[in-house]
Design a protein around this motif. Structure first.
Motif, PDB file in Angstrom:
ATOM      1  N   ARG A  48      -7.318  -6.238  -1.839  1.00  0.00           N
ATOM      2  CA  ARG A  48      -7.312  -5.212  -0.790  1.00  0.00           C
ATOM      3  C   ARG A  48      -6.734  -5.747   0.514  1.00  0.00           C
ATOM      4  NH1 ARG A  48     -13.872  -4.594   0.014  1.00  0.00           N
ATOM      5  NH2 ARG A  48     -14.352  -6.820   0.075  1.00  0.00           N
ATOM      6  N   LEU A  49      -6.695  -7.090   0.674  1.00  0.00           N
ATOM      7  CA  LEU A  49      -6.100  -7.705   1.850  1.00  0.00           C
ATOM      8  C   LEU A  49      -4.650  -8.093   1.618  1.00  0.00           C
ATOM      9  CD1 LEU A  49      -9.039 -10.015   2.964  1.00  0.00           C
ATOM     10  CD2 LEU A  49      -8.281  -7.909   4.069  1.00  0.00           C
ATOM     11  N   ASN A  50      -4.180  -7.929   0.393  1.00  0.00           N
ATOM     12  CA  ASN A  50      -2.814  -8.300   0.037  1.00  0.00           C
ATOM     13  C   ASN A  50      -2.240  -7.227  -0.882  1.00  0.00           C
ATOM     14  OD1 ASN A  50      -2.502 -11.330   1.039  1.00  0.00           O
ATOM     15  ND2 ASN A  50      -4.542 -11.161   0.130  1.00  0.00           N
ATOM     16  N   SER A  51      -1.929  -6.086  -0.286  1.00  0.00           N
ATOM     17  CA  SER A  51      -1.466  -4.956  -1.086  1.00  0.00           C
ATOM     18  C   SER A  51      -0.673  -3.977  -0.241  1.00  0.00           C
ATOM     19  CB  SER A  51      -2.651  -4.237  -1.742  1.00  0.00           C
ATOM     20  OG  SER A  51      -3.578  -3.799  -0.758  1.00  0.00           O
ATOM     21  N   VAL A  52       0.133  -3.184  -0.937  1.00  0.00           N
ATOM     22  CA  VAL A  52       0.841  -2.067  -0.316  1.00  0.00           C
ATOM     23  C   VAL A  52      -0.004  -0.820  -0.545  1.00  0.00           C
ATOM     24  CG1 VAL A  52       2.969  -0.716  -0.230  1.00  0.00           C
ATOM     25  CG2 VAL A  52       3.056  -3.155  -0.845  1.00  0.00           C
ATOM     26  N   ASN A  53      -0.296  -0.086   0.543  1.00  0.00           N
ATOM     27  CA  ASN A  53      -1.191   1.068   0.469  1.00  0.00           C
ATOM     28  C   ASN A  53      -0.439   2.339   0.868  1.00  0.00           C
ATOM     29  OD1 ASN A  53      -4.300  -0.170   0.424  1.00  0.00           O
ATOM     30  ND2 ASN A  53      -2.782  -1.528   1.325  1.00  0.00           N
ATOM     31  N   PRO A  54       0.078   3.113  -0.099  1.00  0.00           N
ATOM     32  CA  PRO A  54       0.751   4.379   0.228  1.00  0.00           C
ATOM     33  C   PRO A  54      -0.272   5.427   0.677  1.00  0.00           C
ATOM     34  CG  PRO A  54       1.438   3.519  -1.918  1.00  0.00           C
ATOM     35  CD  PRO A  54       0.212   2.776  -1.521  1.00  0.00           C
ATOM     36  N   LEU A  55       0.031   6.116   1.775  1.00  0.00           N
ATOM     37  CA  LEU A  55      -0.937   7.043   2.362  1.00  0.00           C
ATOM     38  C   LEU A  55      -0.459   8.487   2.419  1.00  0.00           C
ATOM     39  CD1 LEU A  55      -2.252   4.864   5.341  1.00  0.00           C
ATOM     40  CD2 LEU A  55      -3.164   5.058   3.019  1.00  0.00           C
ATOM     41  N   ASP A  56       0.674   8.795   1.781  1.00  0.00           N
ATOM     42  CA  ASP A  56       1.183  10.167   1.790  1.00  0.00           C
ATOM     43  C   ASP A  56       1.902  10.418   0.468  1.00  0.00           C
ATOM     44  OD1 ASP A  56       2.461  12.596   2.111  1.00  0.00           O
ATOM     45  OD2 ASP A  56       3.135  12.177   4.151  1.00  0.00           O
ATOM     46  N   PRO A  57       1.396  11.335  -0.371  1.00  0.00           N
ATOM     47  CA  PRO A  57       2.020  11.566  -1.684  1.00  0.00           C
ATOM     48  C   PRO A  57       3.436  12.116  -1.613  1.00  0.00           C
ATOM     49  CG  PRO A  57       0.293  13.196  -1.232  1.00  0.00           C
ATOM     50  CD  PRO A  57       0.183  12.137  -0.175  1.00  0.00           C
ATOM     51  N   SER A  58       3.852  12.616  -0.457  1.00  0.00           N
ATOM     52  CA  SER A  58       5.211  13.154  -0.328  1.00  0.00           C
ATOM     53  C   SER A  58       6.222  12.105   0.122  1.00  0.00           C
ATOM     54  CB  SER A  58       5.222  14.328   0.656  1.00  0.00           C
ATOM     55  OG  SER A  58       4.929  13.886   1.976  1.00  0.00           O
ATOM     56  N   ASP A  59       5.764  10.913   0.450  1.00  0.00           N
ATOM     57  CA  ASP A  59       6.656   9.857   0.935  1.00  0.00           C
ATOM     58  C   ASP A  59       7.239   9.115  -0.266  1.00  0.00           C
ATOM     59  OD1 ASP A  59       8.005   7.919   2.289  1.00  0.00           O
ATOM     60  OD2 ASP A  59       6.238   6.974   3.191  1.00  0.00           O
ATOM     61  N   LEU A  60       8.325   9.665  -0.825  1.00  0.00           N
ATOM     62  CA  LEU A  60       8.872   9.174  -2.093  1.00  0.00           C
ATOM     63  C   LEU A  60      10.350   8.793  -2.008  1.00  0.00           C
ATOM     64  CD1 LEU A  60       7.217  11.907  -4.348  1.00  0.00           C
ATOM     65  CD2 LEU A  60       6.520   9.500  -4.190  1.00  0.00           C
ATOM     66  N   SER A  61      10.889   8.688  -0.816  1.00  0.00           N
ATOM     67  CA  SER A  61      12.315   8.398  -0.680  1.00  0.00           C
ATOM     68  C   SER A  61      12.612   6.926  -0.981  1.00  0.00           C
ATOM     69  CB  SER A  61      12.785   8.731   0.740  1.00  0.00           C
ATOM     70  OG  SER A  61      12.110   7.928   1.690  1.00  0.00           O
ATOM     71  N   ASN A  62      13.743   6.685  -1.623  1.00  0.00           N
ATOM     72  CA  ASN A  62      14.264   5.336  -1.862  1.00  0.00           C
ATOM     73  C   ASN A  62      13.210   4.391  -2.446  1.00  0.00           C
ATOM     74  OD1 ASN A  62      16.778   6.120  -0.605  1.00  0.00           O
ATOM     75  ND2 ASN A  62      15.767   5.835   1.378  1.00  0.00           N
ATOM     76  N   LEU A  63      12.505   4.844  -3.456  1.00  0.00           N
ATOM     77  CA  LEU A  63      11.379   4.071  -3.977  1.00  0.00           C
ATOM     78  C   LEU A  63      11.789   2.680  -4.441  1.00  0.00           C
ATOM     79  CD1 LEU A  63       9.240   6.664  -5.999  1.00  0.00           C
ATOM     80  CD2 LEU A  63       8.726   5.613  -3.780  1.00  0.00           C
ATOM     81  N   ASP A  64      12.843   2.597  -5.219  1.00  0.00           N
ATOM     82  CA  ASP A  64      13.212   1.293  -5.781  1.00  0.00           C
ATOM     83  C   ASP A  64      13.580   0.294  -4.689  1.00  0.00           C
ATOM     84  OD1 ASP A  64      12.719   2.033  -8.418  1.00  0.00           O
ATOM     85  OD2 ASP A  64      14.742   2.841  -8.680  1.00  0.00           O
ATOM     86  N   ASP A  65      14.324   0.746  -3.681  1.00  0.00           N
ATOM     87  CA  ASP A  65      14.680  -0.149  -2.583  1.00  0.00           C
ATOM     88  C   ASP A  65      13.449  -0.593  -1.812  1.00  0.00           C
ATOM     89  OD1 ASP A  65      17.356  -0.141  -3.158  1.00  0.00           O
ATOM     90  OD2 ASP A  65      17.879   1.408  -1.688  1.00  0.00           O
ATOM     91  N   ARG A  66      12.529   0.321  -1.559  1.00  0.00           N
ATOM     92  CA  ARG A  66      11.326  -0.014  -0.785  1.00  0.00           C
ATOM     93  C   ARG A  66      10.412  -0.943  -1.567  1.00  0.00           C
ATOM     94  NH1 ARG A  66       9.167   5.699   0.988  1.00  0.00           N
ATOM     95  NH2 ARG A  66       7.749   4.512   2.318  1.00  0.00           N
ATOM     96  N   ILE A  67      10.313  -0.716  -2.870  1.00  0.00           N
ATOM     97  CA  ILE A  67       9.501  -1.606  -3.703  1.00  0.00           C
ATOM     98  C   ILE A  67      10.111  -3.001  -3.724  1.00  0.00           C
ATOM     99  CG2 ILE A  67       8.756  -2.061  -6.066  1.00  0.00           C
ATOM    100  CD1 ILE A  67       8.550   1.015  -6.421  1.00  0.00           C
ATOM    101  N   ARG A  68      11.457  -3.071  -3.806  1.00  0.00           N
ATOM    102  CA  ARG A  68      12.123  -4.368  -3.778  1.00  0.00           C
ATOM    103  C   ARG A  68      11.864  -5.091  -2.467  1.00  0.00           C
ATOM    104  NH1 ARG A  68      16.291  -5.708  -1.199  1.00  0.00           N
ATOM    105  NH2 ARG A  68      16.939  -3.526  -0.866  1.00  0.00           N
ATOM    106  N   ARG A  69      11.958  -4.377  -1.336  1.00  0.00           N
ATOM    107  CA  ARG A  69      11.725  -5.005  -0.030  1.00  0.00           C
ATOM    108  C   ARG A  69      10.285  -5.495   0.087  1.00  0.00           C
ATOM    109  NH1 ARG A  69      14.727  -0.515   2.018  1.00  0.00           N
ATOM    110  NH2 ARG A  69      12.805   0.413   2.837  1.00  0.00           N
ATOM    111  N   ALA A  70       9.360  -4.685  -0.412  1.00  0.00           N
ATOM    112  CA  ALA A  70       7.954  -5.117  -0.384  1.00  0.00           C
ATOM    113  C   ALA A  70       7.774  -6.374  -1.229  1.00  0.00           C
ATOM    114  CB  ALA A  70       7.059  -3.994  -0.890  1.00  0.00           C
TER     115      ALA A  70
END
Length: 262
Positions: A48-70
């Motif tokens: 829980r201290l080392n994670s990506v926490n999405p907070l809006d189900p509509s925020d879906l743009s450029n998923l692959d790029d954002r996952i790569r950056r994370a």
């Protein structure tokens, strides 16, 4: 606790608990990518201290790029890329991870208790929180079975908590029995790191420390208590249900294939 029939109201409560969780258990480094909250903590390996926490189900743009950056950010920090998915992440992001073949890790529950109507809290023993942080850390590490390497990280987390913190420990003459952290945040009381020494489990010490912590928080104005517990921890869930806690929502972690055990 009152049931919430409306989905919007339910998501509103989820957002409250998620925000309270960020305040009550603060990460060392926090970054944002849209509505994704990226939390990293070099001194502690908790997911829980080392994670990506999405907070809006509509925020879906450029998923692959954002996952790569994370992933690059987590790699630089020496942590495995981990997403923590609450109901705020939404089904579409969940389906995206399914398509990628990501592993599902540690399903957990968030439970809540209406402190305004729970008589068991009123009957709890009054206990003054420990002021000696070192004494609490020693007790908590003993009941959790933690090694010395985890001590500095736990100290840093507790010192970084901004809301009022109650540190509770039950102790015998020769060893600690149980411990808990209660974070009083306005009308909320969050319970963290609840544990009982393995040698004395089943004797009511966990129940006692939880109720005393909640009574302390209620006396300071808390009206709603909440906690997080792994869905597989049947003993703890039974204890919390016996006190009056009810499940509000679940969450889990997702990791790339082969990284689940990291």
């Amino acid at each position: 606790m009152n049931h919430l029939p409306d989905r919007a109201q339910h998501l509103g409560l989820v957002r409250r608990f998620e925000a309270a969780g960020f305040r009550a258990w603060p990460a060392a480094d926090v970054h944002y990518d849209g509505t994704w909250v990226i939390r990293l903590t070099p001194g502690h390996d908790a997911k829980r201290l080392n994670s990506v926490n999405p907070l809006d189900p509509s925020d879906l743009s450029n998923l692959d790029d954002r996952i790569r950056r994370a992933g690059e950010r987590f790699a630089a920090a020496g942590r495995p890329l981990t997403f923590r998915l609450s109901p705020l992440a939404g089904d579409k992001l969940e389906a995206h991870f399914d398509q990628l073949g990501w592993d599902l890790v540690r399903p957990s529950l968030v439970m809540a208790l209406d402190l305004t109507s729970e008589a068991a809290v009123e009957e709890a023993l009054d206990q003054i929180p420990l002021k000696d942080l070192e004494r609490f850390i020693a007790a908590a590490m003993a009941v959790h079975g933690l090694g010395p390497a985890q001590r500095p990280g736990l100290i840093d987390i507790i010192r970084a908590i901004e809301p009022q913190v109650g540190l509770f420990a039950l102790e015998a003459e020769d060893h600690p029995l149980a411990s808990a952290i209660c974070v009083h945040d306005k009308d909320l009381a969050g319970l963290f790191e609840v544990a009982t020494d393995a040698r004395v489990r089943g004797r009511g010490y966990g129940r006692r420390v939880v109720l005393s912590a909640l009574k302390w928080a209620k006396g300071r104005g808390a009206r709603l208590a909440w906690l997080q517990v792994e869905a597989s921890n049947e003993v703890a869930i039974a204890l919390y249900r016996s006190i009056g806690f009810e499940v509000v929502y679940g969450y889990h972690y997702r990791r790339p294939p082969g990284a689940a055990a990291a």
